[in-house]
Write a protein that holds these residues in place. Structure first.
Motif, PDB file in Angstrom:
ATOM      1  N   GLU A  62     -36.567   5.136 -23.094  1.00  0.00           N
ATOM      2  CA  GLU A  62     -34.849   4.922 -23.171  1.00  0.00           C
ATOM      3  C   GLU A  62     -34.401   6.158 -22.093  1.00  0.00           C
ATOM      4  OE1 GLU A  62     -33.897   3.098 -27.134  1.00  0.00           O
ATOM      5  OE2 GLU A  62     -33.923   4.950 -27.068  1.00  0.00           O
ATOM      6  N   ALA A  63     -34.818   7.447 -22.234  1.00  0.00           N
ATOM      7  CA  ALA A  63     -34.418   8.435 -21.526  1.00  0.00           C
ATOM      8  C   ALA A  63     -34.674   8.249 -19.734  1.00  0.00           C
ATOM      9  CB  ALA A  63     -35.099   9.773 -21.716  1.00  0.00           C
ATOM     10  N   TYR A  64     -35.992   7.699 -19.646  1.00  0.00           N
ATOM     11  CA  TYR A  64     -36.428   7.286 -18.112  1.00  0.00           C
ATOM     12  C   TYR A  64     -35.433   6.054 -17.641  1.00  0.00           C
ATOM     13  CZ  TYR A  64     -39.149   5.866 -14.335  1.00  0.00           C
ATOM     14  OH  TYR A  64     -39.251   5.504 -12.975  1.00  0.00           O
ATOM     15  N   ASP A  65     -35.107   5.228 -18.534  1.00  0.00           N
ATOM     16  CA  ASP A  65     -34.266   4.106 -18.162  1.00  0.00           C
ATOM     17  C   ASP A  65     -33.067   4.558 -17.773  1.00  0.00           C
ATOM     18  OD1 ASP A  65     -36.480   2.412 -18.343  1.00  0.00           O
ATOM     19  OD2 ASP A  65     -35.772   1.583 -20.319  1.00  0.00           O
ATOM     20  N   ALA A 101     -28.922   6.088 -13.997  1.00  0.00           N
ATOM     21  CA  ALA A 101     -27.945   7.211 -13.203  1.00  0.00           C
ATOM     22  C   ALA A 101     -28.180   7.436 -11.688  1.00  0.00           C
ATOM     23  CB  ALA A 101     -28.004   8.242 -14.090  1.00  0.00           C
ATOM     24  N   TYR A 102     -29.768   7.914 -11.605  1.00  0.00           N
ATOM     25  CA  TYR A 102     -29.895   8.167 -10.269  1.00  0.00           C
ATOM     26  C   TYR A 102     -29.831   6.998  -9.178  1.00  0.00           C
ATOM     27  CZ  TYR A 102     -33.321   9.430  -6.529  1.00  0.00           C
ATOM     28  OH  TYR A 102     -33.786   9.737  -5.201  1.00  0.00           O
ATOM     29  N   GLN A 103     -30.118   6.099  -9.405  1.00  0.00           N
ATOM     30  CA  GLN A 103     -29.682   5.033  -8.306  1.00  0.00           C
ATOM     31  C   GLN A 103     -28.198   4.869  -8.174  1.00  0.00           C
ATOM     32  OE1 GLN A 103     -31.654   1.993 -10.602  1.00  0.00           O
ATOM     33  NE2 GLN A 103     -33.457   2.137  -9.320  1.00  0.00           N
ATOM     34  N   ASP A 111     -30.983  16.466 -12.360  1.00  0.00           N
ATOM     35  CA  ASP A 111     -30.618  15.875 -13.293  1.00  0.00           C
ATOM     36  C   ASP A 111     -31.398  14.749 -14.115  1.00  0.00           C
ATOM     37  OD1 ASP A 111     -28.020  17.356 -13.459  1.00  0.00           O
ATOM     38  OD2 ASP A 111     -27.035  15.737 -12.426  1.00  0.00           O
ATOM     39  N   PHE A 112     -32.083  14.178 -13.167  1.00  0.00           N
ATOM     40  CA  PHE A 112     -33.121  12.801 -13.483  1.00  0.00           C
ATOM     41  C   PHE A 112     -34.097  13.612 -14.256  1.00  0.00           C
ATOM     42  CE2 PHE A 112     -37.227  11.118 -12.438  1.00  0.00           C
ATOM     43  CZ  PHE A 112     -37.123   9.826 -13.037  1.00  0.00           C
ATOM     44  N   LEU A 113     -34.891  15.054 -13.657  1.00  0.00           N
ATOM     45  CA  LEU A 113     -35.925  15.541 -14.215  1.00  0.00           C
ATOM     46  C   LEU A 113     -35.473  16.156 -15.680  1.00  0.00           C
ATOM     47  CD1 LEU A 113     -37.193  17.596 -11.124  1.00  0.00           C
ATOM     48  CD2 LEU A 113     -38.414  15.381 -12.455  1.00  0.00           C
TER      49      LEU A 113
END
Length: 124
Positions: free
Chosen positions: A19-22, A27-29, A56-58
């Motif tokens: 879920e965190a990855y999704d 958000a990144y995209q 932020d992604f990491l």
């Protein structure tokens, strides 16, 4: 998984991690589409915005403070893109392994001749 010299224990088959990855990828995209472009030969704002986006992604995927551990206060867009790629590659590797396991355990469909020899009603 290792990003540069920092080791992370990450399991993308864990629901919270997935879920965190999704969330982080969405958000990144969304934010990547609005990144500033270099103007008048000034690249610093582009580098800062790109690094912050990846940081932020990491931090979302690997845990708060992960980008600080990896980059130690430095902002290098090339290295940030490498770190982003390492995480997405690891996601693809892990999901590929699971897909192969699922496929290996999925019952194979039978052809008509094979079904013909199955009992119509199971014995009780």
């Amino acid at each position: 998984m290792k990003i540069f010299d920092v080791e992370f224990d990450i399991d993308f088959m864990d629901l919270e991690t997935a879920e965190a990855y999704d969330e982080a990828l969405a958000a990144y995209q969304e934010k990547a589409a609005r990144l500033p472009k270099a103007q008048n030969g000034r690249y610093a704002p582009v580098i800062r915005a790109g690094c912050n986006l990846i940081f932020d992604f990491l931090d979302t995927v690997l845990g708060e403070g992960a980008s600080g551990e990896i980059f130690r206060g430095r902002c290098n867009l090339d290295k940030a893109l490498d770190a982003f790629g390492a995480v997405t590659d690891e996601f693809e590797r892990q999901t590929g392994q699971i897909a192969a396991k699922v496929k290996a355990r999925k019952p194979q469909p039978q052809n008509r001749q094979q079904r013909r020899f199955e009992p119509k009603h199971p014995k009780e």
